[in-house]
Design a protein around this motif. Structure first.
Motif, PDB file in Angstrom:
ATOM      1  N   GLU A  61       0.970  -1.249   0.180  1.00  0.00           N
ATOM      2  CA  GLU A  61      -0.183   0.145   0.074  1.00  0.00           C
ATOM      3  C   GLU A  61       0.710   1.258   0.071  1.00  0.00           C
ATOM      4  OE1 GLU A  61      -3.956   1.781   2.208  1.00  0.00           O
ATOM      5  OE2 GLU A  61      -2.401   0.820   3.387  1.00  0.00           O
ATOM      6  N   ARG A  73      -6.711   4.871   6.875  1.00  0.00           N
ATOM      7  CA  ARG A  73      -6.300   3.807   5.887  1.00  0.00           C
ATOM      8  C   ARG A  73      -7.312   2.543   6.043  1.00  0.00           C
ATOM      9  NH1 ARG A  73      -0.418   1.986   7.638  1.00  0.00           N
ATOM     10  NH2 ARG A  73      -0.332   1.214   5.368  1.00  0.00           N
ATOM     11  N   SER A  80      -9.204   0.611   3.405  1.00  0.00           N
ATOM     12  CA  SER A  80      -8.747   1.342   2.008  1.00  0.00           C
ATOM     13  C   SER A  80      -8.857   0.304   0.859  1.00  0.00           C
ATOM     14  CB  SER A  80      -7.207   1.659   2.301  1.00  0.00           C
ATOM     15  OG  SER A  80      -6.111   0.571   2.581  1.00  0.00           O
ATOM     16  N   SER A 106      -6.144  -2.666   1.410  1.00  0.00           N
ATOM     17  CA  SER A 106      -6.486  -3.426   2.126  1.00  0.00           C
ATOM     18  C   SER A 106      -7.445  -4.601   1.748  1.00  0.00           C
ATOM     19  CB  SER A 106      -7.167  -3.051   3.525  1.00  0.00           C
ATOM     20  OG  SER A 106      -8.600  -2.448   3.144  1.00  0.00           O
ATOM     21  N   THR A 123       2.095  -4.976   4.805  1.00  0.00           N
ATOM     22  CA  THR A 123       1.010  -5.757   3.949  1.00  0.00           C
ATOM     23  C   THR A 123       0.173  -6.905   4.840  1.00  0.00           C
ATOM     24  OG1 THR A 123       2.212  -4.949   1.889  1.00  0.00           O
ATOM     25  CG2 THR A 123       0.309  -6.663   1.700  1.00  0.00           C
ATOM     26  N   LEU A 126      -2.563  -5.429   7.065  1.00  0.00           N
ATOM     27  CA  LEU A 126      -3.746  -4.648   6.557  1.00  0.00           C
ATOM     28  C   LEU A 126      -5.062  -5.387   6.830  1.00  0.00           C
ATOM     29  CD1 LEU A 126      -2.324  -2.740   3.422  1.00  0.00           C
ATOM     30  CD2 LEU A 126      -2.514  -2.145   5.521  1.00  0.00           C
ATOM     31  N   SER A 127      -5.223  -6.656   6.701  1.00  0.00           N
ATOM     32  CA  SER A 127      -6.439  -7.391   6.356  1.00  0.00           C
ATOM     33  C   SER A 127      -6.119  -8.711   6.348  1.00  0.00           C
ATOM     34  CB  SER A 127      -7.223  -6.917   5.424  1.00  0.00           C
ATOM     35  OG  SER A 127      -6.740  -7.424   4.051  1.00  0.00           O
ATOM     36  N   CYS A 163      -4.721  -9.770   2.823  1.00  0.00           N
ATOM     37  CA  CYS A 163      -3.588  -9.283   2.573  1.00  0.00           C
ATOM     38  C   CYS A 163      -2.693 -10.429   3.177  1.00  0.00           C
ATOM     39  CB  CYS A 163      -3.505  -7.875   3.188  1.00  0.00           C
ATOM     40  SG  CYS A 163      -3.998  -6.529   1.964  1.00  0.00           S
ATOM     41  N   LEU A 183      -1.398  -1.522  13.478  1.00  0.00           N
ATOM     42  CA  LEU A 183      -2.088  -2.402  12.648  1.00  0.00           C
ATOM     43  C   LEU A 183      -2.470  -3.701  13.009  1.00  0.00           C
ATOM     44  CD1 LEU A 183      -0.001  -1.218   9.393  1.00  0.00           C
ATOM     45  CD2 LEU A 183      -2.305  -0.400  10.213  1.00  0.00           C
TER      46      LEU A 183
END
Length: 366
Positions: free
Chosen positions: A34, A133, A136, A139, A163, A166-167, A170, A197
């Motif tokens: 990202e 973010r 986003s 993500s 990364t 992020l999720s 990811c 995060l």
């Protein structure tokens, strides 16, 4: 000689520094991650007090991509951005550095991430960063919506722990990309632990350790390793990460230690490279720049000491400007500095503007 990976590439596979390249490997480095629009303050002070901001870009992997492209390498950035003006700006700004952005996908339903930060207070070293973010476009990256042919088409694939945080999608993507398989590119991984995060998600330390152990070249800060995994010292970091062919332990102002092996069960070669003395303008983006410098020298097949020195030089270029990105020193200039003897390297001092062929470069004894 550049070490080959031990995680699935056959002995004849193309690796940084080798003469042979497969037809698909027409890109030096592919960076996945990202990037966000960054707002820098017009003056020092709390975010609550700053009246205006200037716009730029920032993101660990895109920072590496831009630095490598500026240094003359062929680089592709893979990501997702929103179908919005900020997404337009990111793609245009990264592309302006010479990075191939054709693999960046636009998401019509999710926004481009942004963040604001204050200028560092030199007296207290306190600064604020406000991220926007969550949810986003980046993500939403997953194994099903990224261009797999692009990700496997370079000599090096550069990833980071950001990364993964992020999720869940990811993280699944990074698990998939780091899985052992024949013919995969050399995997470069910067741990980049971001505790904020990982809140409410899988335990970040365990995830980052697993991912790092599946890669070929790993960058991690010595203090970062202690914070994340509770290990102290270079040997302990290596014990926690025995698999990577090259492990770069960054020790802040002290320098970096590179532990490398050439395979066949041989012990590590340990290379300590002191950091430079730098008149710091802003301490942001230096880790990404170091990774870019190290990767650049690796792609060129330079000895380990020169790889770390090029990392320090690229970091020094970023440390002497306000933002995350700047033009690196010209290659002949950087090569000349990287080739200095230990005494000259130890007395070198770099300030703003030094990349202009040493216009403001000072080499003075302590």
């Amino acid at each position: 000689m550049v070490p080959t990976g031990a995680h699935g590439r056959p002995g004849g596979a193309s690796v940084p520094g080798s003469a042979a390249r497969t037809p698909a490997a027409d890109t030096d480095v592919v960076c996945l991650g990202e990037s966000m629009v960054t707002f820098l303050p017009s003056r020092p002070g709390r975010l609550a007090d700053v009246p205006s901001f200037s716009r730029t870009i920032g993101g660990a992997e895109s920072n590496v991509a831009c630095a490598l492209a500026s240094a003359g390498h062929t680089v592709t950035w893979v990501s997702r951005v929103g179908a919005d003006g900020f997404g337009d700006h990111l793609v245009e700004a990264v592309g302006a550095y010479g990075v191939d952005t054709s693999a960046v996908r636009r998401d019509p339903d999710r926004p481009t991430g942004v963040y604001f930060r204050t200028a560092t207070d030199r007296a207290t070293d306190i600064h604020e960063v406000a991220y926007y973010r969550a949810g986003s476009a980046a993500s939403a990256m997953s194994p099903d919506n990224v261009p797999r042919d692009v990700l496997s088409g370079g000599r090096v694939l550069h990833l980071s722990g950001i990364t993964a945080a992020l999720s869940a999608d990811c993280l699944a993507l990074l698990h998939d990309l780091t899985a052992p398989r024949p013919g995969r590119p050399l995997l470069s991984f910067d741990v980049n632990h971001r505790p904020g995060l990982w809140r409410g998600r899988e335990p970040g330390p365990e995830v980052l350790l697993e991912l790092a152990r599946r890669c070929d070249l790993v960058f991690v800060g010595e203090d970062e390793a202690e914070q994340v995994w509770g290990v102290r010292g270079t040997r302990a970091v290596r014990a926690a990460l025995p698999e990577p062919d090259v492990l770069v332990v960054k020790r802040g102002a002290e320098g970096a230690t590179v532990l490398s092996r050439t395979g066949g069960g041989r012990p590590d070669t340990v290379t300590d490279v002191p950091a430079l003395r730098v008149d710091v303008v802003a301490p942001v983006g230096a880790g990404d720049a170091f990774a870019a410098g190290f990767l650049s020298a690796t792609l060129r097949g330079l000895p380990v000491r020169e790889r770390a020195r090029h990392g320090h030089l690229m970091a020094a270029a970023v440390l002497t400007v306000p933002g995350d990105l700047t033009a690196p020193p010209a290659r002949p200039h950087a090569d000349r500095l990287a080739a200095l003897d230990d005494t000259a390297w130890g007395t070198l001092r770099l300030g703003p503007g030094w990349t202009d062929e040493g216009a403001n470069e000072e080499a003075e004894a302590t």
